[in-house]
Design a protein around this motif. Structure first.
Motif, PDB file in Angstrom:
ATOM      1  N   SER A 172       0.837  -1.209   0.000  1.00  0.00           N
ATOM      2  CA  SER A 172       0.000   0.000   0.000  1.00  0.00           C
ATOM      3  C   SER A 172       0.867   1.254   0.000  1.00  0.00           C
ATOM      4  O   SER A 172       0.541   2.245  -0.660  1.00  0.00           O
ATOM      5  CB  SER A 172      -0.933  -0.001   1.218  1.00  0.00           C
ATOM      6  OG  SER A 172      -1.864  -1.068   1.137  1.00  0.00           O
ATOM      7  N   ALA A 173       1.973   1.219   0.748  1.00  0.00           N
ATOM      8  CA  ALA A 173       2.892   2.360   0.770  1.00  0.00           C
ATOM      9  C   ALA A 173       3.505   2.583  -0.609  1.00  0.00           C
ATOM     10  O   ALA A 173       3.634   3.724  -1.076  1.00  0.00           O
ATOM     11  CB  ALA A 173       3.983   2.133   1.814  1.00  0.00           C
ATOM     12  N   LEU A 174       3.871   1.482  -1.279  1.00  0.00           N
ATOM     13  CA  LEU A 174       4.425   1.592  -2.624  1.00  0.00           C
ATOM     14  C   LEU A 174       3.418   2.232  -3.575  1.00  0.00           C
ATOM     15  O   LEU A 174       3.763   3.135  -4.348  1.00  0.00           O
ATOM     16  CB  LEU A 174       4.828   0.209  -3.132  1.00  0.00           C
ATOM     17  CG  LEU A 174       5.341   0.153  -4.574  1.00  0.00           C
ATOM     18  CD1 LEU A 174       6.677   0.884  -4.706  1.00  0.00           C
ATOM     19  CD2 LEU A 174       5.476  -1.299  -5.043  1.00  0.00           C
ATOM     20  N   GLU A 175       2.177   1.790  -3.527  1.00  0.00           N
ATOM     21  CA  GLU A 175       1.143   2.357  -4.386  1.00  0.00           C
ATOM     22  C   GLU A 175       0.930   3.837  -4.088  1.00  0.00           C
ATOM     23  O   GLU A 175       0.756   4.648  -5.002  1.00  0.00           O
ATOM     24  CB  GLU A 175      -0.164   1.595  -4.204  1.00  0.00           C
ATOM     25  CG  GLU A 175      -0.152   0.198  -4.797  1.00  0.00           C
ATOM     26  CD  GLU A 175      -1.529  -0.442  -4.750  1.00  0.00           C
ATOM     27  OE1 GLU A 175      -2.174  -0.339  -3.690  1.00  0.00           O
ATOM     28  OE2 GLU A 175      -1.944  -1.028  -5.764  1.00  0.00           O
ATOM     29  N   TYR A 176       0.964   4.190  -2.804  1.00  0.00           N
ATOM     30  CA  TYR A 176       0.781   5.597  -2.415  1.00  0.00           C
ATOM     31  C   TYR A 176       1.915   6.447  -2.979  1.00  0.00           C
ATOM     32  O   TYR A 176       1.682   7.526  -3.545  1.00  0.00           O
ATOM     33  CB  TYR A 176       0.734   5.714  -0.896  1.00  0.00           C
ATOM     34  CG  TYR A 176       0.377   7.095  -0.398  1.00  0.00           C
ATOM     35  CD1 TYR A 176      -0.936   7.414  -0.074  1.00  0.00           C
ATOM     36  CD2 TYR A 176       1.349   8.089  -0.266  1.00  0.00           C
ATOM     37  CE1 TYR A 176      -1.271   8.684   0.376  1.00  0.00           C
ATOM     38  CE2 TYR A 176       1.025   9.357   0.166  1.00  0.00           C
ATOM     39  CZ  TYR A 176      -0.288   9.652   0.492  1.00  0.00           C
ATOM     40  OH  TYR A 176      -0.619  10.915   0.921  1.00  0.00           O
ATOM     41  N   SER A 179       1.621   6.869  -6.745  1.00  0.00           N
ATOM     42  CA  SER A 179       0.489   7.699  -7.158  1.00  0.00           C
ATOM     43  C   SER A 179       0.687   9.170  -6.822  1.00  0.00           C
ATOM     44  O   SER A 179       0.245  10.050  -7.560  1.00  0.00           O
ATOM     45  CB  SER A 179      -0.809   7.202  -6.483  1.00  0.00           C
ATOM     46  OG  SER A 179      -1.116   5.893  -6.893  1.00  0.00           O
ATOM     47  N   ASN A 180       1.374   9.445  -5.712  1.00  0.00           N
ATOM     48  CA  ASN A 180       1.457  10.820  -5.224  1.00  0.00           C
ATOM     49  C   ASN A 180       2.843  11.447  -5.316  1.00  0.00           C
ATOM     50  O   ASN A 180       2.965  12.671  -5.222  1.00  0.00           O
ATOM     51  CB  ASN A 180       0.992  10.867  -3.765  1.00  0.00           C
ATOM     52  CG  ASN A 180      -0.458  10.467  -3.607  1.00  0.00           C
ATOM     53  OD1 ASN A 180      -1.364  11.257  -3.837  1.00  0.00           O
ATOM     54  ND2 ASN A 180      -0.691   9.211  -3.221  1.00  0.00           N
ATOM     55  N   TYR A 181       3.867  10.624  -5.488  1.00  0.00           N
ATOM     56  CA  TYR A 181       5.235  11.142  -5.576  1.00  0.00           C
ATOM     57  C   TYR A 181       5.941  10.451  -6.743  1.00  0.00           C
ATOM     58  O   TYR A 181       5.311  10.152  -7.751  1.00  0.00           O
ATOM     59  CB  TYR A 181       5.969  10.918  -4.251  1.00  0.00           C
ATOM     60  CG  TYR A 181       5.342  11.685  -3.102  1.00  0.00           C
ATOM     61  CD1 TYR A 181       5.628  13.032  -2.893  1.00  0.00           C
ATOM     62  CD2 TYR A 181       4.425  11.067  -2.245  1.00  0.00           C
ATOM     63  CE1 TYR A 181       5.043  13.746  -1.855  1.00  0.00           C
ATOM     64  CE2 TYR A 181       3.826  11.780  -1.197  1.00  0.00           C
ATOM     65  CZ  TYR A 181       4.147  13.116  -1.022  1.00  0.00           C
ATOM     66  OH  TYR A 181       3.559  13.822  -0.009  1.00  0.00           O
ATOM     67  N   PRO A 267       2.102  -3.113   9.253  1.00  0.00           N
ATOM     68  CA  PRO A 267       1.997  -1.653   9.052  1.00  0.00           C
ATOM     69  C   PRO A 267       3.249  -0.919   9.503  1.00  0.00           C
ATOM     70  O   PRO A 267       3.896  -1.295  10.486  1.00  0.00           O
ATOM     71  CB  PRO A 267       0.800  -1.274   9.924  1.00  0.00           C
ATOM     72  CG  PRO A 267       0.809  -2.296  11.026  1.00  0.00           C
ATOM     73  CD  PRO A 267       1.315  -3.578  10.410  1.00  0.00           C
ATOM     74  N   ALA A 268       3.611   0.125   8.775  1.00  0.00           N
ATOM     75  CA  ALA A 268       4.754   0.980   9.129  1.00  0.00           C
ATOM     76  C   ALA A 268       4.625   2.293   8.379  1.00  0.00           C
ATOM     77  O   ALA A 268       4.017   2.345   7.296  1.00  0.00           O
ATOM     78  CB  ALA A 268       6.069   0.300   8.805  1.00  0.00           C
ATOM     79  N   PRO A 269       5.194   3.391   8.914  1.00  0.00           N
ATOM     80  CA  PRO A 269       5.335   4.622   8.112  1.00  0.00           C
ATOM     81  C   PRO A 269       6.249   4.334   6.927  1.00  0.00           C
ATOM     82  O   PRO A 269       6.888   3.269   6.857  1.00  0.00           O
ATOM     83  CB  PRO A 269       5.961   5.623   9.089  1.00  0.00           C
ATOM     84  CG  PRO A 269       5.837   5.013  10.428  1.00  0.00           C
ATOM     85  CD  PRO A 269       5.780   3.532  10.248  1.00  0.00           C
ATOM     86  N   PHE A 270       6.388   5.304   6.031  1.00  0.00           N
ATOM     87  CA  PHE A 270       7.181   5.026   4.824  1.00  0.00           C
ATOM     88  C   PHE A 270       7.743   6.320   4.253  1.00  0.00           C
ATOM     89  O   PHE A 270       7.335   7.421   4.640  1.00  0.00           O
ATOM     90  CB  PHE A 270       6.332   4.294   3.782  1.00  0.00           C
ATOM     91  CG  PHE A 270       5.033   4.977   3.436  1.00  0.00           C
ATOM     92  CD1 PHE A 270       4.930   5.790   2.312  1.00  0.00           C
ATOM     93  CD2 PHE A 270       3.903   4.793   4.233  1.00  0.00           C
ATOM     94  CE1 PHE A 270       3.738   6.405   1.990  1.00  0.00           C
ATOM     95  CE2 PHE A 270       2.707   5.409   3.916  1.00  0.00           C
ATOM     96  CZ  PHE A 270       2.612   6.216   2.797  1.00  0.00           C
ATOM     97  N   VAL A 271       8.684   6.162   3.334  1.00  0.00           N
ATOM     98  CA  VAL A 271       9.349   7.317   2.729  1.00  0.00           C
ATOM     99  C   VAL A 271       9.232   7.224   1.212  1.00  0.00           C
ATOM    100  O   VAL A 271       9.565   6.206   0.608  1.00  0.00           O
ATOM    101  CB  VAL A 271      10.841   7.373   3.125  1.00  0.00           C
ATOM    102  CG1 VAL A 271      11.482   8.636   2.541  1.00  0.00           C
ATOM    103  CG2 VAL A 271      11.006   7.359   4.636  1.00  0.00           C
ATOM    104  N   CYS A 272       8.767   8.314   0.604  1.00  0.00           N
ATOM    105  CA  CYS A 272       8.679   8.431  -0.856  1.00  0.00           C
ATOM    106  C   CYS A 272       9.744   9.421  -1.332  1.00  0.00           C
ATOM    107  O   CYS A 272      10.369  10.121  -0.566  1.00  0.00           O
ATOM    108  CB  CYS A 272       7.307   8.960  -1.274  1.00  0.00           C
ATOM    109  SG  CYS A 272       5.878   8.073  -0.602  1.00  0.00           S
ATOM    110  N   TYR A 273       9.915   9.469  -2.670  1.00  0.00           N
ATOM    111  CA  TYR A 273      10.688  10.529  -3.310  1.00  0.00           C
ATOM    112  C   TYR A 273       9.723  11.612  -3.742  1.00  0.00           C
ATOM    113  O   TYR A 273       8.719  11.343  -4.381  1.00  0.00           O
ATOM    114  CB  TYR A 273      11.409  10.007  -4.553  1.00  0.00           C
ATOM    115  CG  TYR A 273      12.802   9.496  -4.289  1.00  0.00           C
ATOM    116  CD1 TYR A 273      13.701  10.215  -3.526  1.00  0.00           C
ATOM    117  CD2 TYR A 273      13.209   8.278  -4.833  1.00  0.00           C
ATOM    118  CE1 TYR A 273      14.978   9.746  -3.315  1.00  0.00           C
ATOM    119  CE2 TYR A 273      14.505   7.809  -4.617  1.00  0.00           C
ATOM    120  CZ  TYR A 273      15.369   8.549  -3.860  1.00  0.00           C
ATOM    121  OH  TYR A 273      16.649   8.070  -3.645  1.00  0.00           O
TER     122      TYR A 273
END
Length: 273
Positions: A172-176, A179-181, A267-273
């Protein structure tokens, strides 16, 4: 088929059948002027090949100079840091007559040869002259033997991390992030890792965060989702034991300053570019 199951199937397929040869990556080269860069002057002498290897291990590559504005910025940085006059390796290689290539495969269009250069009868590598006390600090290029020993300049793309302090599964974090970054964060070297840890400290995130690394359940290798070659790893545990524990996704733990394997569904927080 919904988007999550489709992405999940693609990831499992990729992790099962894709073996990425070392040093090989398929990518589309972004126009040089559309990205921001940091420059790093390494005041230690090496031959061209070793300088390139150093830059690729610790940053991105030897510096590429796309136009006179970028050349001016590099020279001004050297002057600001009060460096002494030097002949400095840049990312030019395979020079013969007026031709040559950049080490990161960018198109070789801008040229700033010194008068009479290039004049080496053998295929050679490129340096840049820096003269601190001259008005324009020179900045012209020379072709010389690649085994010469010179200081050099590396560059790194300015990656802007975006940490999300909301808990999701890795998928889910990867998809987020997609989609957003610009995808989930990749850590290519120790410098990038330290920058990310500093950023997490500044925004007070101290629990483990997902990063964009996944493990092949069949072949056992780890891979970055954006296709970067895995050249740097910093595991707190033995990554070869992931399969037996079903811990096939990676987190960065700010407390240990290490990578920790976890089950992808947790579940965990995550970091995008």
């Amino acid at each position: 088929m919904n988007s999550q199951s489709g992405l999940s199937g693609w990831i499992n397929t990729m992790g099962s059948i894709l073996i990425i040869p070392a040093g090989f990556r398929l990518f589309v080269m972004v126009v040089h002027g559309s990205q921001e860069f940091n420059y790093y002057y390494v005041n230690e002498t090496m031959n061209w090949t070793n300088a390139q290897a150093y830059c690729r291990s610790n940053f991105a590559d030897l510096v590429t100079i796309a136009d006179k504005e970028e050349l001016k910025e590099i020279l001004n940085n050297l002057t600001r840091e009060n460096y002494s006059d030097a002949e400095i390796w840049i990312g030019l290689k395979d020079i013969h007559k007026t031709n040559g290539t950049w080490s990161n495969d960018e198109t070789f269009t801008y040229r700033n040869w010194n008068v009479g250069e290039p004049n080496n009868d053998n295929v050679s590598c490129g340096t840049m002259y820096y003269h601190r006390n001259e008005t324009n600090h020179n900045g012209t290029w020379n072709d010389c033997g690649c085994q010469n020993s010179q200081p050099f300049i590396c560059y790194a793309v300015k990656g802007k991390f975006h940490a999300l302090n909301k808990s999701m599964s890795w998928l889910s974090a990867l998809e987020y992030c997609n989609s957003n970054y610009n995808g989930m964060a990749t850590i290519r070297n120790e410098t990038e890792e330290q920058n990310l840890l500093k950023y997490l400290n500044e925004i007070n995130i101290w629990e483990k965060v997902w990063i964009g690394m996944r493990r092949s359940r069949v072949f056992g290798f780890w891979f970055w989702m954006n296709g970067d070659t895995v050249t740097y790893q910093n595991w707190a545990n033995n990554s070869s034991e992931a399969n037996q524990d079903n811990q096939n996704c990676a987190t960065l733990d700010p407390n240990q300053t290490k990578w920790v394997m976890q089950g992808c569904a947790g579940p965990a927080p995550f970091v995008c570019y």
